[in-house]
Design an enzyme around this catalytic site. Structure first.
Site, PDB file in Angstrom:
ATOM      1  CG  HIS A 242      -1.165  16.168   7.052  1.00 27.41           C
ATOM      2  ND1 HIS A 242      -0.500  17.342   7.296  1.00 27.41           N
ATOM      3  CD2 HIS A 242      -0.942  15.381   8.147  1.00 27.41           C
ATOM      4  CE1 HIS A 242       0.121  17.272   8.469  1.00 27.41           C
ATOM      5  NE2 HIS A 242      -0.150  16.095   9.007  1.00 27.41           N
TER       6      HIS A 242
HETATM    7  C1  BDR Z   1       2.209  13.406   5.865  1.00 25.69           C
HETATM    8  O1  BDR Z   1       2.969  12.540   6.692  1.00 25.69           O
HETATM    9  C2  BDR Z   1       2.202  11.430   7.027  1.00 25.69           C
HETATM   10  O2  BDR Z   1       2.529  10.878   8.255  1.00 25.69           O
HETATM   11  C3  BDR Z   1       0.782  11.912   6.947  1.00 25.69           C
HETATM   12  O3  BDR Z   1      -0.092  10.828   6.749  1.00 25.69           O
HETATM   13  C4  BDR Z   1       0.830  12.843   5.765  1.00 25.69           C
HETATM   14  O4  BDR Z   1       0.730  12.146   4.543  1.00 25.69           O
HETATM   15  C5  BDR Z   1       2.241  14.776   6.459  1.00 25.69           C
HETATM   16  O5  BDR Z   1       3.544  15.209   6.472  1.00 25.69           O
END
Ligand code: BDR
Length: 313
Positions: A242
């Site tokens: 992400h």
């Molecule tokens: C986001 O949720 C977190 O757990 C990840 O690091 C990312 O920022 C994705 O939905």
């Protein structure tokens, strides 16, 4: 031109990858400071994790500030089930020797924006938006001084990852997201719709490890740890990566696709709490407040990440 950044982050292995993409592109980014955020894990861990990552990359010149320990409403929801008990499990990183700044993260945001010329600073958000929203509540005039906010936040076509309708970063602090989304500040979001295209396949992780550098090896170890949850959940050939979508969008916008639309945050307590309702087809006449990135090119993304990582120790 070099972009001046304030980074909001809760590392987190994917935030580590985003930070290393940024540090690996010094011609493009000048990091003014990092505000550690409560999110993936408690604030005490995220502050330490920021320091550890900077020490590993030999960038202890970048100041780290602690932000708020909880969201603007409700209690903190964390994601140890993905990121491990320290939030940054995988490699065995030494305890940090550097310390966080005394100034509070929210005050750092306000002071830095007040001191800089208008339109000079970009907010790079890899976490819940708590500290930016708090800064906007305390000093609303700083909003017009921000160049833009680029954030990993939200989901629509891919639906939720922490509830069936909500993406984690928005769900942790929907009130903060709502404040930022309605602030009138130029805002680009990288939602799950694009991050779910960026899969950390074994080949891609192998290429990071093969760099042979300590940042490359640690990065591979981190992502090998955090991907196990997503591999089981989705059954894909790799886990979504992400965080680096945020700097990648700033570095190479042409590898992404999106459009200006209205996105509203659902705040009613119920099935859609924390959902980002994206008016993709412009069905309403609600103001277009977001550049919503829906797709991107995974090969170019991982090539960029590798290029940036290869410049780090
Ligand atoms: C986001 O949720 C977190 O757990 C990840 O690091 C990312 O920022 C994705 O939905």
């Amino acid at each position: 031109m070099t972009r001046k950044l304030i980074i909001l982050t809760d590392p987190g292995q994917d935030q580590a990858a985003a930070l290393y993409m940024i540090l690996g592109a010094p011609q493009a980014f000048d990091v003014l400071g990092i505000v550690a955020t409560a999110g993936n894990i408690d604030l005490s861990y995220t502050t330490d994790n920021c320091l550890k990552l900077l020490e590993l990359a030999e960038r202890t010149d970048i100041p780290v500030f602690a932000g708020c320990p909880r969201p603007m409403s409700g209690t903190l929801v964390t994601a140890e089930h993905v990121h491990g008990p320290t939030g940054l499990d995988g490699p065995d990183l030494p305890d940090p020797v550097t310390r966080i700044e005394e100034e509070h993260g929210v005050q750092f945001i306000i002071r830095t924006l007040r001191e800089a010329p208008p339109g000079d600073i970009t907010i790079c958000s890899l976490s819940p938006l708590t500290n930016l929203a708090m800064a906007l509540v305390e000093a609303p005039e700083i909003g017009s001084r921000i160049k833009e906010v680029v954030a990993m936040a939200g989901a629509y076509f891919e639906v939720g990852n922490i509830t069936p309708t909500a993406e984690f970063n928005v769900y942790v602090d929907p009130v903060a997201a709502d404040i930022v989304f309605r602030s009138g500040i130029a805002l680009t979001i990288l939602p799950l719709d694009v991050t779910h295209r960026m899969l950390s396949t074994p080949d891609r992780l192998g290429a990071m490890r093969a760099l042979g550098s300590r940042c490359g090896i640690a990065m591979a170890e981190m992502l090998e740890f955090s991907e196990s949850f997503d591999l089981k959940k989705y059954g894909w050939e790799g886990a979504p990566l992400h965080g680096p979508c945020v700097p990648a969008f700033m570095l190479r916008p042409e590898i992404f696709e999106g459009r200006h639309i209205n996105v509203s945050v659902a705040l009613d307590k119920g099935l859609t709490y924390g959902m980002t309702v994206a008016d993709w087809w412009c069905i309403t006449d609600r103001e277009k407040n977001v550049f919503y990135v829906r797709d991107g090119a995974p090969e170019a993304y991982y090539t960029l990440l590798l290029e940036c990582l290869s410049t780090l120790p």
